[in-house]
Scaffold this active site. Structure first.
Site, PDB file in Angstrom:
ATOM      1  N   HIS A 169       7.104 -16.672 107.292  1.00 43.96           N
ATOM      2  CA  HIS A 169       6.680 -16.180 105.981  1.00 43.96           C
ATOM      3  C   HIS A 169       5.183 -16.464 105.810  1.00 43.96           C
ATOM      4  CE1 HIS A 169      10.904 -16.288 103.920  1.00 43.96           C
ATOM      5  NE2 HIS A 169      10.918 -15.681 105.083  1.00 43.96           N
ATOM      6  N   GLU A 180       3.457 -17.899 103.454  1.00 47.15           N
ATOM      7  CA  GLU A 180       3.087 -19.252 103.007  1.00 47.15           C
ATOM      8  C   GLU A 180       3.140 -20.257 104.153  1.00 47.15           C
ATOM      9  OE1 GLU A 180       5.355 -17.161 101.728  1.00 47.15           O
ATOM     10  OE2 GLU A 180       5.996 -17.818  99.745  1.00 47.15           O
ATOM     11  N   CYS A 239      10.050 -18.542  98.442  1.00 51.01           N
ATOM     12  CA  CYS A 239      11.489 -18.729  98.644  1.00 51.01           C
ATOM     13  C   CYS A 239      11.778 -20.231  98.764  1.00 51.01           C
ATOM     14  CB  CYS A 239      11.939 -18.001  99.915  1.00 51.01           C
ATOM     15  SG  CYS A 239      11.364 -18.785 101.429  1.00 51.01           S
ATOM     16  N   CYS A 297       9.841 -21.900 101.680  1.00 54.62           N
ATOM     17  CA  CYS A 297       8.402 -22.039 101.425  1.00 54.62           C
ATOM     18  C   CYS A 297       8.129 -23.042 100.309  1.00 54.62           C
ATOM     19  CB  CYS A 297       7.782 -20.681 101.126  1.00 54.62           C
ATOM     20  SG  CYS A 297       7.809 -19.600 102.573  1.00 54.62           S
TER      21      CYS A 297
END
Ligand code: ZN
EC number: 3.5.4.33
Length: 174
Positions: A57, A59, A87, A90
């Protein structure tokens, strides 16, 4: 404290990261990490499909780069700007990296861990609580995602139509 001009600037950089994902047919999500002096020390964009890695992801990649830049797992007094609500994974990484604050654009009603599905940043028992600023350039962040999925659906429709046409023309030859 960032001025509204600075916040705009950093969000623009996160959007620029998201555009990199979009250009590669990846869901457009971008993130950057800024140090206390205002320097960008980490950047990342969603590469889940590109790399076939569930944890890639925006992040996580931005945090990893920032840790590398500072040569430390602690991102004390650093800020993260991301186009979509983090999410659970993260949010966990943000807490673990001791980030001071998180700015994000659009809410993620299906996976958001900053209030949409759960709010991990508000769990008192955790030892670190970053400040969260929600809905920064929310409209731009949301429309970027909506447009992306609209284009994907249009492309899929076109593909189906073409397949149908090809089938029809080949049966005519028969
Ligand atoms: Zn995530």
């Amino acid at each position: 404290m960032f001025s509204s001009e600075e916040k705009k600037h950093y969000m623009e950089l996160a959007f620029a990261e998201a555009k990199k994902a979009e250009a590669q047919d990846e869901v457009p999500i971008g993130a950057i990490v800024v140090d206390p002096k205002g320097q960008v020390i980490g950047r990342g964009y969603n590469r889940r499909e590109l790399d076939n890695v569930a944890t890639h992801h925006a992040e996580i990649l931005a945090i990893n780069e920032a840790c590398k830049t500072l040569n430390s797992w602690r991102l004390i007094d650093c800020s993260l700007f991301v186009t979509l609500e983090p999410c659970a994974m993260c949010a966990g990484a943000i807490i673990n990296a001791r980030l001071k604050e998180v700015f994000y654009g659009a809410p993620d009603h299906k996976a958001g861990a900053s209030g949409s599905v759960v709010d991990l940043f508000a769990v008192e028992k955790f030892n670190h609580h970053p400040q969260v600023i929600r809905g920064l350039y929310r409209d731009k962040a949301s429309s970027m995602l909506t447009n992306f999925f609209r284009t994907i659906r249009a492309k899929q429709k076109e593909k189906k139509l073409k397949a149908k046409e090809n089938k029809a023309s080949s049966s005519q030859i028969d």
